[in-house]
Design an enzyme around this catalytic site. Structure first.
Site, short mmCIF file in Angstrom:
data_model
loop_
_atom_site.label_atom_id
_atom_site.label_comp_id
_atom_site.label_asym_id
_atom_site.label_seq_id
_atom_site.Cartn_x
_atom_site.Cartn_y
_atom_site.Cartn_z
N LYS B 79 0.86 -1.19 0.00
CA LYS B 79 0.00 0.00 0.00
C LYS B 79 0.89 1.23 0.00
CE LYS B 79 -3.96 1.80 2.68
NZ LYS B 79 -4.80 1.56 3.87
N SER B 154 -9.64 1.35 2.82
CA SER B 154 -8.76 2.14 1.97
C SER B 154 -7.69 1.30 1.25
CB SER B 154 -8.08 3.22 2.80
OG SER B 154 -7.25 2.64 3.80
N SER B 178 -9.82 -1.06 7.01
CA SER B 178 -9.22 -0.82 5.71
C SER B 178 -8.48 -2.00 5.08
CB SER B 178 -8.28 0.39 5.76
OG SER B 178 -9.03 1.58 5.74
#
Lengths: 476, 486
Positions: B79, B154, B178
């Protein structure tokens, strides 16, 4: 109307730990801009703080030395505000649970002793420095100071005059130096004070509205700022106005303060517990150990000087006002037991020269042992007091041992009677009028002749011997 | 089967048996990225040359018997909120578009030590704020199961890349769900470990007391392998737990006999879709049939979890994101009149709408006069949530429930109503608030063919029980073998 001033001080002292509070960068003063910093102290994305344990120990020492209660549980909080010298846009500090609280120190002003309460001592990080470029319109930031550990020592509103404020800061400074947690160099900004001040009619119980003046970094500016602000507030009230609660900036060059921001414009710091750090939990035993290891504090040392060396209270007070000075004194005394002489030399010539040359005690270019040697030379009659003063000046120039200086420059007292008889004869020959005056009963003429003889020997003659020979020769 | 379709442990076996090399595997993944990236759009940065060079270097050491980790030669992606030295780390924000960190996050170093191959950096909602990846400044990642739908967020890029075979595994971060929500939406395994288990050093902070890094993988075995690599005490992170970390692969046992499992009735009440509810109840039946005891219980505080979460997370975010001020790095507005204006313009232009919304919420919650009513109250709710979980864990070995009320929604469907988007987090935020581990495993598909994720919640530092339960579920079902057609 008669007014009373009420003062509380917030003193910030940089701690002399080797590394910063939340990273391993050096705390050293100076250094090229932005060389004493790393991603952590410059607030790069994703970095985390790790508390330097020495900072806690140093702050606890300061708390113990000022009679505070040490919290076994305390935490750190974020104080949020935007400014370019604060790279994270928050300062990690302590809000509602400081490390130390409810202490005091004693001060003395014009022979009157007084106890000043200490509300709290907490740890926090220092910010960087803005440098306004002289050539360009922009401003530059130096992050070297970012993350240097600080303690903030908050006093109770117990101070009632500029003199008391000065005495309080002096005492605090001496204590911090004694326990070796801060070098307290005010000119480098490692000790600075914020002054909270209000006035009220004498006898009134309620406090007046206070103002705050930030970052005063000399005793002179503290005294002047307090005096000026006291008068400004009194004038304001006397002329029918009111004192506005605000932060003011003291301009030491002009001797006046300016309003910076009012209560309404004051920052809302939005304090909240720092989630990147864990609470500080201290064990009772550890606190006890730190307490036992505390060195002798100024007050105790002053009392010891009076008892052990028989010094007058005033002298003992001056000598112990700075740890470095007291250490210098004791070092000298350990090499020469003429305590009174050592004390006199330090209080007199040494302090005078330091002031003239604008030096700090730790900048004396020779060890205390050399002062002991100098006094030894006088006591043994090797040099006269007058010569000694000159030798002392030379010690400041060259840093040399007085024994070496005396030898190199041939300054020993001349006690060779034969040689001195020749000198005296010469003086008598070239000053017939004085000889005549003496013989007609004018005693003053004798002193003049002694002076001439000393001058001839450039002060090196043994004065007792000169007296004796002169009398003998005049009576011939 | 293509190499990119395999799990890390399958690939590791092939490498060991010299049936595939790290280079071949990396090439397979890079080709897959090339073929599918225009549809899925998981990546913000692809490190093609670096990955191939590293694969060669690692294979050479594998050949010499020096690289022995089960992750050696396995291509993965991160990420884009984990700092990678020399590689852009944007957090999906215009604010950090050009930020290249001079240091690597602890997890990045740990994976490098295991000789895993970094393929690139994955798309995310800006500063990890959002549940759909629509808040990324750069692109909108698609759900590989239906390209008109969101992958969740996310960590949307992290889930979509693993589901579509663009990475063997990935790391995401989870502040309120997330990792778990996108894992559920994309049909992969996702684990949010106990707070303090994985170092946060180098993870760009959203909400410091809630953030936790964790793996997204194709099955539970890979999850255990990645956990072994990334967990551990880190002296650079004061909140990192200094405990004995177990070998998580030891937990991979096909056995839940006698285990006590609780499922909160509040998690199967109003708001949940029938398909999701049915899949969860089926999973409960599966566990029952395997000899576990399953029992309904009540977590009455659940309705306060979302407000408490958004207050705490936004308060911390308002402070954590204050450093993006245009002074030191990142975006700075081109035009400004003075210092205050520099701050205003930079932050107005550099942050997206959702980030600004949360900064304002958080700033308000911490303001003098409101602190007690909001932030302090939220902390009190936090304490109660922890106590309710403690109580539950005195009876149950772990808790089971849905991950999200619905399956993946359509792009644009919820952007107009932020509050509706926040309610997606109803089953996940409590786990962060209480600092617990949460594991998501695929447990079925809805009527539209979209994956559903089962959430297992464990005691603090008891990832092993979750892995064991997840592994057992996998061994007795086929859901983890579902792959989307792209």
């Amino acid at each position: 109307m008669e007014y009373e001033v009420v003062i509380g001080l917030e003193v910030h002292a940089e701690l002399s730990t080797k590394s910063k509070i939340y990273c391993s960068c050096t705390t050293e003063f100076g250094g090229e801009e932005n060389t004493h910093c790393c991603p952590i102290c410059t607030g790069m994305p994703g970095v985390l703080p790790v508390l330097n344990k020495n900072v806690v120990e140093y702050a606890v020492k300061a708390g113990l030395a000022t009679n505070c209660t040490i919290a076994e549980f305390s935490k750190q909080d974020r104080k949020n505000y935007f400014y370019p010298d604060l790279p994270k846009a928050y300062q990690t500090s302590q809000y509602d649970l400081p490390l130390c609280k409810e202490g005091y120190i004693d001060i003395e002003v014009e022979g009157e002793k007084k106890r000043i309460g200490i509300t709290r001592i907490h740890i926090e990080e220092d910010a960087g420095k803005l440098m306004h470029d002289e050539w360009e319109t922009g401003t530059l930031v130096d992050y070297n100071r970012c993350g240097v550990p600080l303690i903030e020592i908050v006093s109770e509103p117990d101070i009632r005059s500029a003199e008391e404020a000065k005495a309080y800061v002096e005492n605090l400074k001496a204590i911090l130096e004694y326990i070796e947690v801060s070098d307290c160099k005010m000119q480098e900004g490692s000790l600075r004070a914020d002054v909270n001040l209000s006035v009220r009619p004498k006898g009134q119980k309620e406090f007046g509205t206070r103002t705050e003046m930030k970052n005063l970094n000399s005793f002179r500016s503290i005294v002047r700022a307090v005096e000026a602000e006291t008068q400004r507030q009194i004038n304001e009230i006397e002329s029918g106005g009111v004192v506005v609660q605000e932060t003011r900036r003291w301009d030491d060059n002009k001797g006046v303060s300016y309003a910076m921001r009012s209560k309404e414009e004051a920052h809302d710091y939005r304090y909240f517990p720092e989630p990147d750090l864990v609470p500080i939990v201290l064990e009772k035993e550890w606190i006890e150990k730190v307490k036992e290891a505390l060195p002798e504090l100024p007050d105790a040392r002053r009392k010891r000087y009076i008892a052990e060396f028989g010094l007058p209270e005033y002298d003992a007070g001056i000598l112990t006002s700075s740890k470095r000075l007291a250490d210098f004194f004791e070092e000298a005394v350990s090499k020469n037991s003429n305590t009174k002489a050592v004390s006199n030399w330090i209080m007199g010539d040494l302090m005078r020269i330091l002031k003239e040359k604008n030096l700090e005690v730790d900048q004396i270019p020779f060890p205390a042992e050399y002062l002991a040697n100098l006094i030894g030379l006088i006591d043994k009659g090797t040099i006269s007091g007058t010569i000694a003063k000159k030798v002392f000046e030379k010690m400041f120039d060259s840093g040399k041992d007085p024994q070496v200086i005396v030898k190199e420059e041939g300054l020993e007292v001349v006690s060779d009677e034969g040689a001195l008889v020749e000198v005296v004869k010469k003086i008598l020959e070239s000053n017939p009028q004085s000889v005549a005056d003496y013989k007609s009963g004018k005693e003053k003429a004798f002193g003049f002749l002694v002076g001439q003889a000393m001058k001839e020997t450039r002060g090196k003659a043994n004065p007792q011997l000169i007296n004796k020979i002169l009398k003998e020769e005049l009576e011939k | 089967m293509e190499l990119y379709e395999l799990t890390a442990h399958e690939l590791s076996d092939l490498i060991k048996d010299k049936k595939a090399s790290a280079v071949e595997i990396t090439e397979s993944l890079l080709n897959r990225i090339e073929e599918t990236e225009n549809k899925v759009e998981s990546y913000l940065t692809v490190c093609k040359e670096e990955a191939l060079a590293k694969a060669k270097e690692v294979q050479a050491r594998i050949d010499k018997g020096e690289a022995k980790s089960p992750l050696a030669g396995i291509p993965m992606a991160l990420k884009d909120n984990m700092c990678t030295e020399g590689i852009a780390t944007t957090c999906g924000s215009k604010m950090l578009e050009n930020f290249i960190p001079p240091y690597s996050a602890t997890v990045v170093k740990k994976l490098a030590e295991e000789d895993a191959i970094l393929l690139g950096k994955l798309n995310m909602d800006e500063f990890a704020m959002g549940g759909s990846n629509e808040n990324s400044y750069f692109k909108k990642t698609k759900n590989p199961w239906d390209l008109e739908r969101v992958p969740g967020g996310s960590s949307g890029g992290s889930a979509a890349s693993v589901a579509s075979g663009q990475a063997v595994f990935s790391l995401g971060s989870d502040t309120g769900g997330s990792i778990r929500q996108p894992a559920a939406f994309c049909g992969v395994v996702g684990m949010k470990p106990t707070y303090g288990t994985v170092s946060r050093f180098g993870l760009v902070a959203f909400a410091s007391s809630l953030d936790q890094i964790g793996p997204l993988t194709k099955d539970v075995t890979d999850c255990a392998l990645v956990l072994n690599a990334i967990t551990g005490h880190d002296k650079m992170d004061s909140t990192s737990a200094d405990i004995q970390y177990p070998d998580y692969t030891k937990a991979l046992l096909n056995d839940v006999k006698g285990m006590k499992i609780g499922y909160p009735k509040e998690y199967l009440g109003k708001g949940i879709s029938e398909d999701v509810k049915k899949a969860v109840l089926d999973a409960i039946d599966t566990y029952k049939s395997l000899g576990a005891e399953c029992e309904e219980f009540s977590l009455p505080i659940t309705e306060y979890a979302i407000p408490a979460y958004y207050l705490i997370a936004c308060a911390e975010a308002s402070s954590n994101l204050a450093r993006y001020d245009g002074i030191k790095y990142g975006y700075r507005a081109a035009k400004y009149t003075d210092l205050l204006d520099l701050y205003k313009q930079t932050r107005s232009e550099g942050f997206g709408a959702e980030v600004k919304r949360r900064i304002m919420l958080g700033t308000y919650a911490l303001s003098s006069g409101y602190y007690d009513a909001y932030y302090k109250k939220a902390l009190q709710v936090r304490t109660i949530i922890k106590q309710e979980f403690d109580k539950a864990f005195s009876k149950y070995d772990f808790i089971i429930g849905p991950t999200t009320p619905t399956t993946a929604f359509k792009l644009g469907e919820k952007t107009a109503n932020p509050l509706e988007m926040y309610l997606e987090d109803i089953y996940t935020v409590s786990v962060n608030i209480a600092g617990l581990p949460g594991l998501v495993v695929p447990c079925g598909k809805d009527s539209k063919g979209l994956p559903i994720g089962l959430q297992l919640i464990g005691k603090p530092f008891d990832e092993s029980t979750l892995l064991r339960a997840g592994y057992t579920f996998e061994q007795n079902t086929e859901y983890h073998k579902m792959r989307p057609q792209i």
